[in-house]
Design a protein around this motif. Sequence first.
Motif, mmCIF file in Angstrom:
data_model
loop_
_atom_site.group_PDB
_atom_site.id
_atom_site.type_symbol
_atom_site.label_atom_id
_atom_site.label_comp_id
_atom_site.label_asym_id
_atom_site.label_seq_id
_atom_site.Cartn_x
_atom_site.Cartn_y
_atom_site.Cartn_z
ATOM 1 N N SER A 146 9.109 1.739 3.959
ATOM 2 C CA SER A 146 9.035 2.835 2.983
ATOM 3 C C SER A 146 9.147 2.320 1.551
ATOM 4 O O SER A 146 8.779 3.026 0.603
ATOM 5 N N TYR A 147 9.651 1.109 1.382
ATOM 6 C CA TYR A 147 9.799 0.514 0.055
ATOM 7 C C TYR A 147 8.702 -0.505 -0.262
ATOM 8 O O TYR A 147 8.320 -0.679 -1.419
ATOM 9 N N CYS A 148 8.215 -1.201 0.771
ATOM 10 C CA CYS A 148 7.293 -2.313 0.545
ATOM 11 C C CYS A 148 6.473 -2.525 1.810
ATOM 12 O O CYS A 148 6.930 -2.217 2.915
ATOM 13 N N LYS A 149 5.247 -3.037 1.678
ATOM 14 C CA LYS A 149 4.461 -3.370 2.867
ATOM 15 C C LYS A 149 5.284 -4.330 3.722
ATOM 16 O O LYS A 149 5.782 -5.348 3.228
ATOM 17 N N THR A 150 5.448 -3.999 5.000
ATOM 18 C CA THR A 150 6.319 -4.769 5.880
ATOM 19 C C THR A 150 5.635 -5.099 7.198
ATOM 20 O O THR A 150 5.120 -4.199 7.880
ATOM 21 N N ILE A 151 5.631 -6.373 7.551
ATOM 22 C CA ILE A 151 5.154 -6.819 8.856
ATOM 23 C C ILE A 151 6.386 -7.094 9.717
ATOM 24 O O ILE A 151 7.139 -8.036 9.457
ATOM 25 N N SER A 152 6.602 -6.239 10.713
ATOM 26 C CA SER A 152 7.752 -6.385 11.599
ATOM 27 C C SER A 152 7.332 -7.136 12.857
ATOM 28 O O SER A 152 6.430 -6.696 13.575
ATOM 29 N N LYS A 205 -1.522 -17.323 4.322
ATOM 30 C CA LYS A 205 -2.735 -18.061 3.943
ATOM 31 C C LYS A 205 -3.961 -17.170 3.942
ATOM 32 O O LYS A 205 -4.876 -17.359 3.139
ATOM 33 N N LYS A 206 -3.974 -16.187 4.841
ATOM 34 C CA LYS A 206 -5.109 -15.261 4.910
ATOM 35 C C LYS A 206 -4.944 -14.068 3.963
ATOM 36 O O LYS A 206 -5.810 -13.196 3.901
ATOM 37 N N LYS A 207 -3.803 -14.058 3.250
ATOM 38 C CA LYS A 207 -3.506 -13.008 2.270
ATOM 39 C C LYS A 207 -3.578 -11.608 2.881
ATOM 40 O O LYS A 207 -4.143 -10.677 2.306
ATOM 41 N N ILE A 208 -2.993 -11.476 4.069
ATOM 42 C CA ILE A 208 -2.967 -10.192 4.766
ATOM 43 C C ILE A 208 -1.698 -9.438 4.378
ATOM 44 O O ILE A 208 -0.585 -9.880 4.659
ATOM 45 N N ILE A 209 -1.871 -8.327 3.707
ATOM 46 C CA ILE A 209 -0.740 -7.513 3.251
ATOM 47 C C ILE A 209 -0.879 -6.123 3.867
ATOM 48 O O ILE A 209 -1.691 -5.307 3.430
ATOM 49 N N ILE A 210 -0.091 -5.863 4.908
ATOM 50 C CA ILE A 210 -0.200 -4.607 5.644
ATOM 51 C C ILE A 210 1.187 -4.102 6.048
ATOM 52 O O ILE A 210 2.155 -4.842 6.049
ATOM 53 N N ASN A 211 1.236 -2.825 6.394
ATOM 54 C CA ASN A 211 2.407 -2.226 7.028
ATOM 55 C C ASN A 211 2.112 -2.148 8.514
ATOM 56 O O ASN A 211 1.245 -1.373 8.945
#
Length: 281
Positions: A146-152, A205-211
Motif C-alpha cells: 500500500s506504500y510502495c511497489k512490493t514483490i513478496s 537487472k530486468k528493471k521489473i517494478i511490480i506489486n
Amino acid sequence: MNILFTGCTSYIGKYLIEKFLREKQYKIFGISRNNPKISNKKFKWFKHDLTKSPFKKIKKIDVIIHIAGAALRKENNFENYLKGNIFMAYYLGKTSEYLKSKLIFYTSTREVYGEIETNELSEKNKITNPIFYGQSKYMAEQILSSYCKTISLRLPAVLGKGTHGWISKVYKKMINDEDIKYIDCKFNNFIYVEDIYEIILNFLKKKIIINDQFNVSCSNITTSEKILFIMKKFLNSGSRLIKLKKKTHSYTISNKKLSKYFKTKSVEGTITQFLEDKKYD
C-alpha cells in the motif's frame, strides 16, 4: 543504485548483503538493532529499530530488501509477531515514502496460506485458517504494497549453512549413522539461499517494478525418498532408511508464476550444494 537491507544480522540477510557487495553497480546500506559486523567500504550500517519508528537517516534509497521480522519459532508469541511483522511493515512503509523508494522485496512465507488441502500449492490457493504468524506475514505484504511497489517472495524452507529444518535434522542423523524413518511423498518444498539472491538480482537487472506475490520452490519435483538416497550416498552414511507405510497429506509448490521471470535450482542441485557447503562448516 542505492539498496537498503533490513535484518542485517540474520543468516539470510547477511548472506544477501555479502553477495550484493560483489556487484559494482550497487551501494549497500543496512539497518538492524545489532551490528552485523560486515567489514566492507561499500557497506554502511545504521542502528535502528523498525518496530518503533521509520528510518530517515538517508535521503534516497531506490530499493529496499526487507528480511527482518519475527520468524516462526516456539519462543515467539502474539506480541512478537504483531511488532516484528505488522508494526515493522507499517514503519518500513513510512520509510519507503520518506526515502522515495521505487520497490520493496519482502521475504514472506508459504505460511500465509494456512491449511493446504490441495496437492499443489499455487498463488490461486485460498487462505484457510492460517496461524497468527502466517496472518502477520500476509498483513505485512498488504501494508508494504500500500506504500510502495512490493514483490513478496513466499518462501518455503531455505537451505544454507545457518538454516534449520527437516533436511538439517536428517543431515545430523546421517553423519551420526542414526536410523531415519520417513514417509515417501512428492517433494520440492525448499530452496537454496543463493536462489533468493538470484531472484532479486534478476528482477533488478530486468528493471521489473511490480506489486505481486510469488511462491518459491525448487524448479522440479522429486520424492522425499530420492532426497534421502542422495544424501546417504553423498555422506557415505551408515544410516538405515526405514520407510513407513502410513499415509499423510502432502503437497508440492507450484513455481509456474515465478518461472516466467526466473528458474530456481533443481531439488538435486539444491541438496548437492547444501551438502557441499556443509563440508566447510
